[in-house]
Design a protein around this motif. Structure first.
Motif, PDB file in Angstrom:
ATOM      1  N   GLY A  46       0.815  -1.208   0.000  1.00  0.00           N
ATOM      2  CA  GLY A  46       0.000   0.000   0.000  1.00  0.00           C
ATOM      3  C   GLY A  46       0.849   1.259   0.000  1.00  0.00           C
ATOM      4  N   ILE A  47       1.943   1.238   0.772  1.00  0.00           N
ATOM      5  CA  ILE A  47       2.846   2.394   0.821  1.00  0.00           C
ATOM      6  C   ILE A  47       3.513   2.614  -0.529  1.00  0.00           C
ATOM      7  CG2 ILE A  47       5.005   3.234   1.830  1.00  0.00           C
ATOM      8  CD1 ILE A  47       4.147   1.829   4.444  1.00  0.00           C
ATOM      9  N   VAL A  48       3.994   1.512  -1.140  1.00  0.00           N
ATOM     10  CA  VAL A  48       4.633   1.628  -2.455  1.00  0.00           C
ATOM     11  C   VAL A  48       3.627   2.142  -3.483  1.00  0.00           C
ATOM     12  CG1 VAL A  48       5.771   0.374  -4.320  1.00  0.00           C
ATOM     13  CG2 VAL A  48       6.329  -0.166  -1.949  1.00  0.00           C
ATOM     14  N   LYS A  49       2.404   1.636  -3.430  1.00  0.00           N
ATOM     15  CA  LYS A  49       1.372   2.069  -4.377  1.00  0.00           C
ATOM     16  C   LYS A  49       1.100   3.575  -4.259  1.00  0.00           C
ATOM     17  CE  LYS A  49      -2.112   1.453  -7.302  1.00  0.00           C
ATOM     18  NZ  LYS A  49      -2.747   2.772  -7.302  1.00  0.00           N
ATOM     19  N   GLU A  50       1.044   4.087  -3.025  1.00  0.00           N
ATOM     20  CA  GLU A  50       0.847   5.527  -2.826  1.00  0.00           C
ATOM     21  C   GLU A  50       1.994   6.322  -3.438  1.00  0.00           C
ATOM     22  OE1 GLU A  50       0.218   6.606   1.208  1.00  0.00           O
ATOM     23  OE2 GLU A  50      -1.559   5.347   1.460  1.00  0.00           O
ATOM     24  N   GLU A  51       3.209   5.818  -3.262  1.00  0.00           N
ATOM     25  CA  GLU A  51       4.377   6.508  -3.810  1.00  0.00           C
ATOM     26  C   GLU A  51       4.356   6.474  -5.338  1.00  0.00           C
ATOM     27  OE1 GLU A  51       7.899   8.505  -2.157  1.00  0.00           O
ATOM     28  OE2 GLU A  51       6.076   7.662  -1.289  1.00  0.00           O
ATOM     29  N   VAL A  52       3.974   5.345  -5.898  1.00  0.00           N
ATOM     30  CA  VAL A  52       3.869   5.203  -7.352  1.00  0.00           C
ATOM     31  C   VAL A  52       2.859   6.207  -7.909  1.00  0.00           C
ATOM     32  CG1 VAL A  52       3.045   3.680  -9.197  1.00  0.00           C
ATOM     33  CG2 VAL A  52       4.623   2.798  -7.470  1.00  0.00           C
ATOM     34  N   ASP A  53       1.687   6.278  -7.278  1.00  0.00           N
ATOM     35  CA  ASP A  53       0.650   7.198  -7.749  1.00  0.00           C
ATOM     36  C   ASP A  53       1.047   8.653  -7.544  1.00  0.00           C
ATOM     37  OD1 ASP A  53      -0.900   5.026  -8.422  1.00  0.00           O
ATOM     38  OD2 ASP A  53      -2.132   5.089  -6.610  1.00  0.00           O
ATOM     39  N   GLY A  54       1.672   8.940  -6.397  1.00  0.00           N
ATOM     40  CA  GLY A  54       1.988  10.323  -6.056  1.00  0.00           C
ATOM     41  C   GLY A  54       3.060  10.947  -6.921  1.00  0.00           C
ATOM     42  N   HIS A  55       3.939  10.115  -7.493  1.00  0.00           N
ATOM     43  CA  HIS A  55       5.051  10.650  -8.286  1.00  0.00           C
ATOM     44  C   HIS A  55       5.043  10.146  -9.726  1.00  0.00           C
ATOM     45  CE1 HIS A  55       6.850  12.438  -4.723  1.00  0.00           C
ATOM     46  NE2 HIS A  55       6.706  11.284  -4.090  1.00  0.00           N
ATOM     47  N   SER A  56       3.916   9.596 -10.153  1.00  0.00           N
ATOM     48  CA  SER A  56       3.793   9.092 -11.535  1.00  0.00           C
ATOM     49  C   SER A  56       4.959   8.175 -11.886  1.00  0.00           C
ATOM     50  CB  SER A  56       3.719  10.259 -12.530  1.00  0.00           C
ATOM     51  OG  SER A  56       2.620  11.095 -12.253  1.00  0.00           O
ATOM     52  N   ILE A  57       5.226   7.206 -11.005  1.00  0.00           N
ATOM     53  CA  ILE A  57       6.369   6.312 -11.176  1.00  0.00           C
ATOM     54  C   ILE A  57       6.124   5.342 -12.329  1.00  0.00           C
ATOM     55  CG2 ILE A  57       7.705   4.467 -10.083  1.00  0.00           C
ATOM     56  CD1 ILE A  57       8.259   7.278  -8.955  1.00  0.00           C
ATOM     57  N   ASP A  58       7.141   5.178 -13.171  1.00  0.00           N
ATOM     58  CA  ASP A  58       7.094   4.239 -14.289  1.00  0.00           C
ATOM     59  C   ASP A  58       7.710   2.891 -13.931  1.00  0.00           C
ATOM     60  OD1 ASP A  58       6.149   6.260 -16.194  1.00  0.00           O
ATOM     61  OD2 ASP A  58       8.156   7.099 -15.977  1.00  0.00           O
ATOM     62  N   VAL A  59       8.743   2.927 -13.073  1.00  0.00           N
ATOM     63  CA  VAL A  59       9.516   1.728 -12.772  1.00  0.00           C
ATOM     64  C   VAL A  59       9.803   1.663 -11.276  1.00  0.00           C
ATOM     65  CG1 VAL A  59      11.721   0.525 -13.156  1.00  0.00           C
ATOM     66  CG2 VAL A  59      10.619   1.743 -15.044  1.00  0.00           C
ATOM     67  N   VAL A  60       9.574   0.483 -10.683  1.00  0.00           N
ATOM     68  CA  VAL A  60       9.920   0.238  -9.278  1.00  0.00           C
ATOM     69  C   VAL A  60      11.072  -0.755  -9.237  1.00  0.00           C
ATOM     70  CG1 VAL A  60       9.114  -0.593  -7.037  1.00  0.00           C
ATOM     71  CG2 VAL A  60       7.526   0.619  -8.553  1.00  0.00           C
TER      72      VAL A  60
END
Length: 214
Positions: free
Chosen positions: A131-145
């Motif tokens: 859930g934390i990673v998902k929030e970070e992905v959404d918040g910064h328009s992340i393309d790659v983890v």
């Protein structure tokens, strides 16, 4: 005798890795991770680590490579590394390391969640991590983890929890539930990272909802 075998084994691995790097350098081969061949596609990359110093010990070659290619790197650190009461000091060290690696301190997020405290024997909940990673992905328009392989280099339980298949599976599920997979997820072969600086990654399998290490 056991320690001698360990030293010999590590030496053999180091020499093999060094030969691999030299061979690739002499043959003119280039790292192609996140490289579209034209250098024009810049990505928003999220590096997920467990403790301050993971970025320097295990992922410095990756960060250097990504920033040199113009990619926008964010670092998400799941704890302050406060097992020995040095959390505040280690936080500041991570900010300094990030600046040295050309990652803005504003793009470094260090958590101090009560359920994600540093220490052996402390099990981190996969659903919470995802859930934390998902929030970070959404918040910064992340393309790659990018994160650890399944062994976490040293076998530290917190490293393994960050990678753990359940975390990757739940993260995939959360993304798919919202209509799309908004980020590609890669797991590092961090032995190569720490010994030779090689960029060895495998994309996680969307079909099986698992992170796979090389």
């Amino acid at each position: 005798m056991e320690w001698l075998l360990i030293v010999v084994s590590l030496t053999v691995i180091w020499v093999a890795s060094l030969c691999k790097v030299l061979h690739e350098s002499l043959s003119g081969s280039k790292a192609t991770f996140l490289d579209d061949g034209r250098g024009s596609l810049k990505r928003n990359v999220l590096l997920v680590i467990a403790h301050p110093d993971d970025e320097s010990m295990f992922f410095a070659p990756t960060i250097n490579y990504l920033t040199s290619k113009g990619h926008n790197v964010h670092i998400l650190c799941m704890s302050t590394g406060n097992a020995d009461g040095m959390g505040d000091t280690r936080k500041q060290e991570l900010y300094l390391a990030a600046a040295t690696l050309k990652v803005s301190p504003q793009q470094v997020n260090i958590l101090d969640h009560p359920d994600l405290q540093d220490g052996f024997g402390k099990i981190w909940n996969s659903d919470l991590l995802a859930g934390i990673v998902k929030e970070e992905v959404d918040g910064h328009s992340i393309d790659v983890v990018i994160s650890f392989d399944n062994y976490g280099v040293s076998g530290h339980c917190n490293h393994c929890d960050v990678h753990r298949e359940n975390c990757c599976r739940i993260l995939h599920t959360k993304m798919l539930k919202h209509g799309s997979l908004s980020a590609l997820i890669y797991c590092a072969n961090t032995l190569d990272q720490s010994i030779s600086g090689c960029l060895s990654y495998m994309q996680s399998s969307i079909q099986t909802d698992k992170c796979i290490s090389l």
